[in-house]
Design a protein around this motif. Structure first.
Motif, PDB file in Angstrom:
ATOM      1  N   ASP A   1       0.834  -1.209   0.000  1.00 27.84           N
ATOM      2  CA  ASP A   1       0.000   0.000   0.000  1.00 27.84           C
ATOM      3  C   ASP A   1       0.869   1.259   0.000  1.00 27.84           C
ATOM      4  O   ASP A   1       0.505   2.276  -0.599  1.00 27.84           O
ATOM      5  CB  ASP A   1      -0.921  -0.011   1.229  1.00 27.84           C
ATOM      6  N   ILE A   2       2.006   1.191   0.680  1.00 30.18           N
ATOM      7  CA  ILE A   2       2.930   2.330   0.689  1.00 30.18           C
ATOM      8  C   ILE A   2       3.484   2.575  -0.712  1.00 30.18           C
ATOM      9  O   ILE A   2       3.579   3.721  -1.171  1.00 30.18           O
ATOM     10  CB  ILE A   2       4.067   2.092   1.706  1.00 30.18           C
ATOM     11  N   ARG A   3       3.846   1.505  -1.413  1.00 31.73           N
ATOM     12  CA  ARG A   3       4.330   1.647  -2.786  1.00 31.73           C
ATOM     13  C   ARG A   3       3.283   2.313  -3.672  1.00 31.73           C
ATOM     14  O   ARG A   3       3.600   3.224  -4.451  1.00 31.73           O
ATOM     15  CB  ARG A   3       4.672   0.274  -3.386  1.00 31.73           C
ATOM     16  N   LEU A   4       2.063   1.865  -3.551  1.00 31.39           N
ATOM     17  CA  LEU A   4       0.984   2.448  -4.361  1.00 31.39           C
ATOM     18  C   LEU A   4       0.796   3.924  -4.035  1.00 31.39           C
ATOM     19  O   LEU A   4       0.575   4.740  -4.933  1.00 31.39           O
ATOM     20  CB  LEU A   4      -0.319   1.678  -4.136  1.00 31.39           C
ATOM     21  N   ALA A   5       0.882   4.267  -2.749  1.00 34.36           N
ATOM     22  CA  ALA A   5       0.731   5.670  -2.337  1.00 34.36           C
ATOM     23  C   ALA A   5       1.871   6.515  -2.883  1.00 34.36           C
ATOM     24  O   ALA A   5       1.674   7.668  -3.293  1.00 34.36           O
ATOM     25  CB  ALA A   5       0.677   5.763  -0.808  1.00 34.36           C
TER      26      ALA A   5
END
Length: 344
Positions: free
Chosen positions: A194-198
């Motif tokens: 989710d951090i990568r996507l953000a």
């Protein structure tokens, strides 16, 4: 003619062999037709999930009785929900394995809220990898080097999961305190996926977590230059990253260096442990330890890991136990400072 010593040794060897055979037969009876769950404390697609699914594809055939193995994602509170579940709710029958972040063990020593376990009572199987913390940013953020990060006139937004999470949260907070870098930790993501996507959406600049996760799950962006590793934090420079600065060499004070050593380096062997509930029968603990170790050397697993670009450098259960015991012997003044950095 056999000496008395030789006869005794032969009897002992035969007894040992019989015990091993009996244990294997019992294990075969127990695990045959069963399903083992690996409870991963983070969302699908991240490093913890990726390693767990690779293990699940191979480890079952190396356990007597060849049980099925499935991965279950139990997200929340930086994997604390999963850790508490393994300690308090999961049956200690050798059919549930926990995979949650090892920073929670330090969290227990620091009095982190919500921890409902005693790390010293878990049964550990091992860890497939020693973590190597890096900070990776998107090219679009403009932070493509440590120099640009240090010169930033505004705090650089980095993703986190929850207080007490070794990476990204603990590592990010320690780096901020020890190096004085401009950082705004944006926490609450379910996992590094989710951090990568953000980061890719421009919501944040990037984050700090294990290279063995970043290098696999963010591979395409790294290869294209859309993501860049600007800092690493471990005892030794990673061979993949010879030109990337080391955090401990940039610490401004001796206290800062000690915080990095305990809060990041000291976590590296325990971050990715595979863990059983307290009270799991010792024979099943040993069976799973042996199967875990054998899996990491198994040619089919090694080929699968290589194809998926998963690095393997196993940490044995007894090493993990020693590391955790050492946490309870840390200097009180250092613990006070770490508590202030990690939770305030």
């Amino acid at each position: 003619m056999l000496t008395r010593f030789t006869r005794l040794a032969a009897v002992a060897l035969a007894a040992s062999a019989m015990a091993i055979m009996a244990t294997a037969a019992f294990a075969d009876d127990f695990y045959k037709g069963k399903t083992i769950r690996i409870v991963v404390g983070f969302s699908a697609g991240g490093g913890f999930d990726t390693y767990a699914r690779a293990l699940a594809r191979h480890m079952g055939r190396l356990i007597p009785g060849q049980p099925d193995i499935v991965v279950v994602n139990m997200t929340g509170a930086g994997s604390l929900i999963a850790a508490n579940h393994i300690y308090k709710a999961a049956q200690p029958d050798g059919l549930t394995i926990g995979h949650f972040i090892g920073g929670l063990f330090l969290g227990q020593v620091l009095g982190q809220k919500g921890i409902g376990f005693d790390a010293r009572k878990f049964e550990f199987i091992g860890a497939p990898i020693t973590d190597h913390v890096v900070c990776a940013m998107t090219k679009a953020s403009g932070i493509t080097s440590l120099e640009k990060w240090m010169a930033s006139k505004t705090p650089v937004k980095l993703g986190g999961i929850a207080p007490g999470t070794s990476t990204p949260d603990n590592a990010t907070r320690v780096i901020k305190a020890a190096l004085g870098l401009p950082i705004q930790l944006v926490t609450g993501y379910k996992g590094t996926a989710d951090i990568r996507l953000a980061a890719e959406s421009g919501e944040i600049a990037g984050g700090c977590w294990g290279w063995d996760s970043v290098s696999v799950t963010w591979r395409q962006a790294l290869d294209s230059g859309d993501a860049v590793v600007v800092l690493q934090a471990n005892r030794r420079t990673h061979p993949d990253l010879p030109q990337v600065p080391q955090a401990i060499k940039l610490a401004k004070t001796e206290e800062g260096r000690k915080m990095i050593e305990v809060g990041i380096h000291g976590d590296s062997d325990t971050v990715r442990t595979y863990t059983l509930p307290p009270g799991t029968p010792k024979d099943r603990v040993q069976i799973l330890r042996r199967a875990f170790e054998a899996t990491l050397k198994d040619p089919e697993f090694v080929a699968d890991a290589k194809k998926s670009k998963l690095n393997v450098s196993p940490v044995a259960a007894d090493e993990i136990e020693r590391d955790i015991a050492a946490l309870f012997k840390l200097d009180p003044s250092l613990l006070t400072r770490l508590k202030d950095v990690l939770y305030n």
